[in-house]
Design an enzyme around this catalytic site. Structure first.
Site, PDB file in Angstrom:
ATOM      1  N   LYS A 175      30.995  10.291   8.925  1.00 41.48           N
ATOM      2  CA  LYS A 175      30.136   9.960  10.054  1.00 41.48           C
ATOM      3  C   LYS A 175      30.966   9.671  11.305  1.00 41.48           C
ATOM      4  CE  LYS A 175      28.300   6.794   7.489  1.00 41.48           C
ATOM      5  NZ  LYS A 175      27.485   5.724   6.885  1.00 41.48           N
ATOM      6  N   THR A 208      21.681  -1.126  15.835  1.00 42.47           N
ATOM      7  CA  THR A 208      22.273  -0.201  14.869  1.00 42.47           C
ATOM      8  C   THR A 208      22.293  -0.725  13.436  1.00 42.47           C
ATOM      9  OG1 THR A 208      24.458  -1.102  15.393  1.00 42.47           O
ATOM     10  CG2 THR A 208      23.742   0.839  16.636  1.00 42.47           C
ATOM     11  N   GLY A 210      21.713  -1.136   9.813  1.00 43.13           N
ATOM     12  CA  GLY A 210      21.129  -0.318   8.757  1.00 43.13           C
ATOM     13  C   GLY A 210      21.226   1.178   8.970  1.00 43.13           C
ATOM     14  N   THR A 211      22.007   1.608   9.962  1.00 43.26           N
ATOM     15  CA  THR A 211      22.088   3.046  10.228  1.00 43.26           C
ATOM     16  C   THR A 211      22.682   3.814   9.044  1.00 43.26           C
ATOM     17  OG1 THR A 211      24.179   2.650  11.383  1.00 43.26           O
ATOM     18  CG2 THR A 211      22.209   2.876  12.744  1.00 43.26           C
ATOM     19  N   GLY A 212      23.744   3.296   8.451  1.00 43.07           N
ATOM     20  CA  GLY A 212      24.377   3.992   7.334  1.00 43.07           C
ATOM     21  C   GLY A 212      23.462   4.091   6.126  1.00 43.07           C
ATOM     22  N   CYS A 213      22.775   2.983   5.813  1.00 43.48           N
ATOM     23  CA  CYS A 213      21.835   2.986   4.689  1.00 43.48           C
ATOM     24  C   CYS A 213      20.725   3.999   4.932  1.00 43.48           C
ATOM     25  CB  CYS A 213      21.218   1.597   4.526  1.00 43.48           C
ATOM     26  SG  CYS A 213      22.396   0.251   4.319  1.00 43.48           S
TER      27      CYS A 213
END
Length: 287
Positions: A175, A208, A210-213
């Site tokens: 990412k 931002t 929780g973006t990865g989850c």
């Protein structure tokens, strides 16, 4: 036709923006049925993580076996796996129940800097979990921890991705949120040598959490529906961009992304509404 069933194995976020809560919201938005196994319970909000409690081994095992003995999974997504035992038990369940489309979000550090993965668990993740996974989705700091390779440009990013593929994971999606530049560009590479880039305009926002989850959960949902890896990643990229572009402004710190934004935007577009639509993303209401 039965709706695809997707399992998230992750920690609970009491603030509702990340972890199990973010995954289940994403699954619902992407049209799959979400199941969950909790690995940890956290006391956290948009300002940070105040406390973490790891689920005891017997209860973790019981959750995994309950899912495996009843549901026909189309994909599995892992998030916070706090210690080596948790990872080992997850791998055992994946093998025992032949769970497909395993997507690994290697959650290591929360937005506020709180460590969510024990150092000794990193090797266990690489040695045991990644070989059973179709995709791992690290950000730059996570990739550096996983490979020991400092990432400063595309060349070093490529070396790190090739290094991670040596663990046996089918594909890596690095990412681009932590890198510099006007675009957030994610880099994909898999065991066949296929590669592609996913780019969206970089947004200046603190909303931002929780973006990865959310991103990895969206990929798992799309894979569960039978989409190709490239299409799944592309749809997830659009989904998270919408979630970031139309924030809810909840909390005093790193606020959560807006999980309904992509659907609301698509519904608005399908209805033929062409005017600026920021207002429709505030609790789903238009002026």
């Amino acid at each position: 036709m039965t709706v695809p069933q997707v399992l998230t194995i992750a920690g609970s976020d009491s603030g509702g923006g990340a972890g199990i809560q973010a995954d289940l919201k994403t699954f619902q938005e992407r049209g799959v049925f979400g199941l969950s196994v909790l690995t940890a319970v956290t006391a956290q909000n948009t300002l940070g993580v105040q406390r973490v409690g790891v689920v005891e081994p017997e209860l973790l095992s019981a959750q995994l076996d309950s899912i495996g003995s009843d549901f026909q999974l189309a994909a599995v997504k892992t998030g916070m796996l706090a210690d080596p035992f948790t990872i080992e038990r997850v791998v055992e369940a994946v093998m025992t129940y032949s769970w497909p489309n395993l997507v690994v979000d290697p959650v290591m550090v929360a937005k506020g800097g709180h460590s969510l993965l024990e150092q000794q668990a990193i090797d266990t993740l690489k040695q045991l979990l990644l070989p059973h996974s179709v995709l791992v989705t690290p950000n730059t700091p996570e990739m550096e921890l996983l490979t020991g390779i400092p990432i400063t440009d595309d060349s070093s990013a490529r070396r790190a991705m090739e290094s991670l593929l040596e663990t046996g994971v089918y594909a890596v999606l690095l990412k681009g949120g932590h890198r510099k530049g006007p675009t957030a560009t994610d880099l994909y590479l898999d065991q066949t040598g296929k590669e592609f880039r996913l780019s969206t305009p970089r947004l200046d926002t603190t909303q931002t959490h929780g973006t990865g989850c959310t991103f990895s959960a969206a990929i798992a949902a799309e894979l569960a529906k039978g989409n190709s890896m490239e299409r799944a990643c592309g749809t997830a990229k659009q989904f998270i961009q919408a979630a970031l572009a139309y924030p809810l402004h909840i909390g005093s710190g790193h606020g959560p992304t807006h999980h309904a934004a992509y659907r609301l935007f698509e519904e608005r577009k399908e209805a033929g509404v062409n005017e600026r639509t920021e207002s429709v993303f505030h609790y789903g209401h238009s002026r």
